[in-house]
Design a protein around this motif. Structure first.
Motif, PDB file in Angstrom:
ATOM      1  N   ASP A   1      83.824 -41.780 -15.712  1.00 41.43           N
ATOM      2  CA  ASP A   1      84.378 -43.339 -15.841  1.00 41.43           C
ATOM      3  C   ASP A   1      85.545 -43.114 -17.097  1.00 41.43           C
TER       4      ASP A   1
ATOM      5  N   HIS B   1      85.590 -56.836 -17.259  1.00 42.53           N
ATOM      6  CA  HIS B   1      86.732 -55.933 -16.251  1.00 42.53           C
ATOM      7  C   HIS B   1      86.492 -56.444 -14.483  1.00 42.53           C
TER       8      HIS B   1
ATOM      9  N   ASP C   1      80.877 -50.321 -15.782  1.00 42.79           N
ATOM     10  CA  ASP C   1      82.650 -50.094 -14.528  1.00 42.79           C
ATOM     11  C   ASP C   1      82.619 -49.958 -13.574  1.00 42.79           C
ATOM     12  N   VAL C   2      82.432 -48.611 -12.902  1.00 42.62           N
ATOM     13  CA  VAL C   2      82.942 -48.006 -11.793  1.00 42.62           C
ATOM     14  C   VAL C   2      81.598 -48.422 -10.647  1.00 42.62           C
TER      15      VAL C   2
ATOM     16  N   THR D   1      77.425 -42.677 -11.390  1.00 49.82           N
ATOM     17  CA  THR D   1      78.669 -43.255 -11.150  1.00 49.82           C
ATOM     18  C   THR D   1      79.724 -41.542 -10.948  1.00 49.82           C
TER      19      THR D   1
ATOM     20  N   ALA E   1      82.053 -52.332 -10.496  1.00 45.01           N
ATOM     21  CA  ALA E   1      83.364 -52.574  -9.465  1.00 45.01           C
ATOM     22  C   ALA E   1      82.978 -52.108  -8.108  1.00 45.01           C
TER      23      ALA E   1
ATOM     24  N   SER F   1      88.651 -48.837 -12.098  1.00 46.92           N
ATOM     25  CA  SER F   1      87.175 -49.786 -11.503  1.00 46.92           C
ATOM     26  C   SER F   1      88.052 -50.634 -10.251  1.00 46.92           C
TER      27      SER F   1
ATOM     28  N   VAL G   1      89.986 -55.575 -12.740  1.00 43.67           N
ATOM     29  CA  VAL G   1      89.974 -54.833 -11.037  1.00 43.67           C
ATOM     30  C   VAL G   1      91.023 -55.817 -10.519  1.00 43.67           C
TER      31      VAL G   1
END
Length: 361
Positions: free
Chosen positions: A139, A27, A302-303, A106, A306, A40, A32
């Motif tokens: 997410d 990711h 992920d989120v 998140t 990122a 992301s 990204v």
């Protein structure tokens, strides 16, 4: 009477952690920037392309397929000596605490980076916390949970009916249906069906991986037979076809060619290493803790990761160095979640939702 030694799978825990790291690095190093429409990528606020890094990590998504194989093995092993109630409790206490801790974090990050608004964030958070199997969630990584729960439901049903001894037959049926689907996928042009969520939840897409895990369990703890070896090989073939279809989907999303061989070879090597590790004595308790932290790492990276990556890159830090910082941060936070926060939620569940069992015991 001497207490029976608890069986642990250090090699499986190591592999689980490495698979989570693969997905995280994929990711941060590729997705990204290669897929700007992804959540992301938007969480980063926009960062330059990194083709030099991406060439090395663009196959890391196959860590999810490795997760499914591990689940097939671990769930079959843990369910064999369990009751329906204890199995249900164990799955709730394994899945829910991390989600209830990580999903709000998140959601807050989505609000901070402007990818959501209060009512939308609350809706996504509630759906995620209640394990609604269809999007939207806070997410996109939560797409795997519905699939895992579908497999758990099958195992629980066998326990409830007193038919767990038929686990092998059921796993073979799941694997055969899934393998047949992927064998027909290209000849019949079923590209649209590859992204159908209902087929995800029916284990048509990923059943080959769970079935492979069950075959590994049977051969490790029951007996290695020609039939089990043949079914395992067949399901691995079905898994290879599923991975090939996933490469096609990635190519369409990113608009560039991606190699087929690396994710297939990584997957096959991981399954081979897993099978080999089951014969080793890797009983250090630390491996188990490392294995447990992979779940919150998967949910958080992920989120949240990122967004942090975007801050560091825009501040002028090299992308690769930023990846190292963010990855180490996510691992550290995941360790805290697994060792400090999750146990407290489980204890709360024991004294509320599951208190009747404690009284009965």
């Amino acid at each position: 009477m001497a207490q029976q030694k608890k069986i642990t799978f250090g090699g499986v825990d190591i592999l689980r952690f490495l698979a989570a790291v693969m997905v995280m690095v994929y990711h941060y190093g590729f997705w990204v920037w290669a897929f700007p429409d992804g959540v992301s990528a938007r969480a980063t606020g926009g960062i330059p392309a990194q083709p030099a890094i991406g060439a090395w990590v663009e196959s890391g998504w196959v860590g999810v397929q490795i997760f499914f194989v591990i689940s097939g093995f671990v769930i079959a092993f843990s369910a064999e000596r369990s009751t329906p109630l204890r199995f249900f409790e164990a799955r709730v206490k394994r899945l829910a605490p991390a989600v209830w801790i990580c999903a709000p974090v998140t959601a807050v990050v989505l609000l901070i980076v402007g990818l959501s608004w209060p009512t939308d964030a609350v809706t996504r958070l509630v759906r995620t916390g209640l394990f609604v199997p269809y999007a939207p969630w806070v997410d996109s990584v939560y797409w795997t949970l519905g699939i895992e729960i579908a497999f758990y439901a099958i195992v629980w049903t066998l326990l409830r009916l007193g038919r767990f001894h038929q686990m092998e037959m059921v796993a073979i049926a799941i694997g055969l249906v899934s393998t047949l689907f992927w064998c027909l996928y290209y000849p019949l042009g079923w590209a649209d069906l590859a992204e159908t969520r209902t087929l995800d939840l029916l284990l048509v897409h990923h059943g080959v991986f769970f079935a492979t895990g069950v075959m590994l369990w049977l051969m490790r703890f029951k007996a290695v037979t020609t039939a089990r070896l043949a079914f395992c090989a067949l399901f691995l073939g079905g898994g290879v076809l599923q991975i090939a279809s996933s490469v096609d989907v990635h190519i369409l999303k990113v608009g560039q060619q991606m190699p087929f061989a690396p994710p297939i070879l990584i997957f096959l090597a991981a399954v081979g290493l897993m099978a080999w590790s089951l014969r080793l004595d890797l009983s250090w308790s630390g491996w188990r803790r490392i294995g447990l932290m992979t779940y919150p790492l998967y949910l958080l990276h992920d989120v949240v990761g990122a967004a942090l990556l975007g801050v560091l890159v825009r501040a002028g830090l090299p992308h690769l160095f930023s990846m190292v910082i963010v990855g180490a941060t996510m691992i550290a936070v995941s360790w805290l979640v697994a060792t400090e926060a999750e146990p407290r939620i489980r204890l709360l569940l024991d004294h509320t939702v599951f208190r009747y069992r404690l009284k009965a015991a």
